[in-house]
Write a protein that holds these residues in place. Structure first.
Motif, short mmCIF file in Angstrom:
data_model
loop_
_atom_site.label_atom_id
_atom_site.label_comp_id
_atom_site.label_asym_id
_atom_site.label_seq_id
_atom_site.Cartn_x
_atom_site.Cartn_y
_atom_site.Cartn_z
N LEU A 1 -21.32 60.11 53.44
CA LEU A 1 -20.06 60.07 52.70
C LEU A 1 -19.38 61.44 52.68
O LEU A 1 -18.15 61.52 52.78
N LEU A 2 -20.16 62.51 52.58
CA LEU A 2 -19.60 63.85 52.66
C LEU A 2 -18.95 64.08 54.03
O LEU A 2 -17.88 64.68 54.14
N GLY A 3 -19.61 63.59 55.07
CA GLY A 3 -19.05 63.69 56.41
C GLY A 3 -17.74 62.93 56.54
O GLY A 3 -16.79 63.40 57.19
N ILE A 4 -17.67 61.76 55.89
CA ILE A 4 -16.43 60.97 55.91
C ILE A 4 -15.31 61.73 55.21
O ILE A 4 -14.15 61.72 55.66
N CYS A 5 -15.64 62.42 54.13
CA CYS A 5 -14.64 63.24 53.42
C CYS A 5 -14.05 64.30 54.35
O CYS A 5 -12.82 64.49 54.42
N LEU A 6 -14.93 65.02 55.04
CA LEU A 6 -14.48 66.08 55.94
C LEU A 6 -13.65 65.51 57.09
O LEU A 6 -12.60 66.06 57.45
N LEU A 7 -14.12 64.40 57.66
CA LEU A 7 -13.41 63.77 58.77
C LEU A 7 -12.05 63.26 58.31
O LEU A 7 -11.05 63.40 59.02
N SER A 8 -12.01 62.70 57.10
CA SER A 8 -10.76 62.19 56.56
C SER A 8 -9.73 63.30 56.39
O SER A 8 -8.58 63.17 56.81
N ALA A 9 -10.15 64.41 55.77
CA ALA A 9 -9.23 65.53 55.57
C ALA A 9 -8.73 66.08 56.91
O ALA A 9 -7.57 66.51 57.03
N TYR A 10 -9.62 66.06 57.92
CA TYR A 10 -9.23 66.56 59.24
C TYR A 10 -8.25 65.62 59.93
O TYR A 10 -7.20 66.05 60.42
N ILE A 11 -8.59 64.32 59.97
CA ILE A 11 -7.79 63.38 60.76
C ILE A 11 -6.40 63.19 60.15
O ILE A 11 -5.45 62.87 60.85
N LEU A 12 -6.27 63.42 58.84
CA LEU A 12 -4.96 63.34 58.21
C LEU A 12 -4.00 64.39 58.77
O LEU A 12 -2.78 64.15 58.86
N ASN A 13 -4.55 65.53 59.15
CA ASN A 13 -3.71 66.66 59.56
C ASN A 13 -3.92 67.09 61.01
O ASN A 13 -3.38 68.11 61.43
N ALA A 14 -4.71 66.32 61.74
CA ALA A 14 -4.97 66.67 63.14
C ALA A 14 -3.72 66.49 64.00
O ALA A 14 -2.89 65.62 63.74
N GLU A 15 -3.61 67.32 65.01
CA GLU A 15 -2.48 67.23 65.94
C GLU A 15 -2.75 66.12 66.96
O GLU A 15 -2.79 66.37 68.18
N ILE A 16 -2.92 64.91 66.45
CA ILE A 16 -3.16 63.74 67.30
C ILE A 16 -1.99 62.78 67.14
O ILE A 16 -1.80 62.20 66.06
N PRO A 17 -1.16 62.59 68.17
CA PRO A 17 -0.06 61.63 68.06
C PRO A 17 -0.60 60.21 67.95
O PRO A 17 -1.46 59.79 68.72
#
Length: 238
Positions: free
Chosen positions: A162-178
């Motif tokens: 779940l901690l990993g999901i938190c980190l991934l979530s915060a990243y993917i929200l702001n990632a430069e991925i169109p």
């Protein structure tokens, strides 16, 4: 006072109210009702912009109000739900790690602020939209509640995952991925809309087969399909 100008803002405030109600239910560990109210808020979030364009009353106030409402419905609510999920499964003396759930809230806040000034995101998205991320997070306790899979159960009660999901979530929200837009083009032919229509059809199948577990699968599929499209098809169409 222009009544038409207040219609979108009223809908936005109802989105905010929906997020507040979702938080109350989440506080009482009623994650199903919390999920429903977040869905209502996201539904209203779509229609405030629709009516603003319909009545030609878009305004800077409406833009800021929309982000503030989304901050609660799609930022605070999922962060709090994740906080509770980690807290319920984290043993002493590591219970303070549960506050990492609010990384989702921080990532959502940064994304919403950035979205307001990023002129590249008028027709598509860069990074995962906050409503999609909120649906992903809010669906997890429901998957946990209704799953018959021991593997899923072990995953969703593991605080470190779940901690990993938190980190991934915060990243993917702001990632430069169109990420491709889900809007269907006006001509409504297959060639122009094959990506969107294919995604919608497969999403319906996933939801029908897996119910609540289909929601995170749909979000993951959306991101993966966008990456594949960027890598192999978007450049070819230029």
């Amino acid at each position: 006072m222009n009544i038409k100008a207040q219609v979108p803002n009223t809908i936005t405030l109802l989105n905010l109210l929906s997020g507040c109600i979702a938080l109350v239910y989440a506080t009482n560990a009623n994650y199903e009702m919390a999920f429903i109210w977040v869905c209502i808020g996201i539904f209203l979030d779509f229609f405030d912009g629709f009516f603003a364009r319909l009545f030609n009353v878009s305004s800077p106030l409406g833009l800021q109000l929309d982000s503030l409402a989304d901050m609660v419905t799609s930022g605070v609510a999922p962060g709090y739900v994740m906080f509770r999920m980690i807290n319920e499964n984290m043993s002493l003396p590591f219970e303070y790690f549960a506050f990492a759930g609010f990384l989702i809230t921080l990532g959502s806040c940064y994304r919403l602020a950035n979205f307001n000034i990023d002129e590249r995101q008028t027709e598509s998205f860069i990074g995962l939209p906050t409503p999609a991320n909120a649906l992903f997070i809010l669906s997890l306790p429901l998957v946990l509640k209704y799953t018959d899979s021991l593997i899923l159960l072990e995953i969703l009660i593991n605080p470190y995952i779940l901690l990993g999901i938190c980190l991934l979530s915060a990243y993917i929200l702001n990632a430069e991925i169109p990420l491709f837009s889900l809007k269907i083009k006006k001509n409504f032919n297959w060639a122009a809309n094959k990506l969107q229509l294919s995604f919608l059809v497969i999403s319906v199948v996933l939801l029908a087969l897996f119910q609540y577990a289909g929601i995170p699968l749909v979000i993951i599929f959306y991101v993966i399909l966008s990456i594949i499209n960027n890598r192999f098809f978007a450049k070819a169409s230029l």
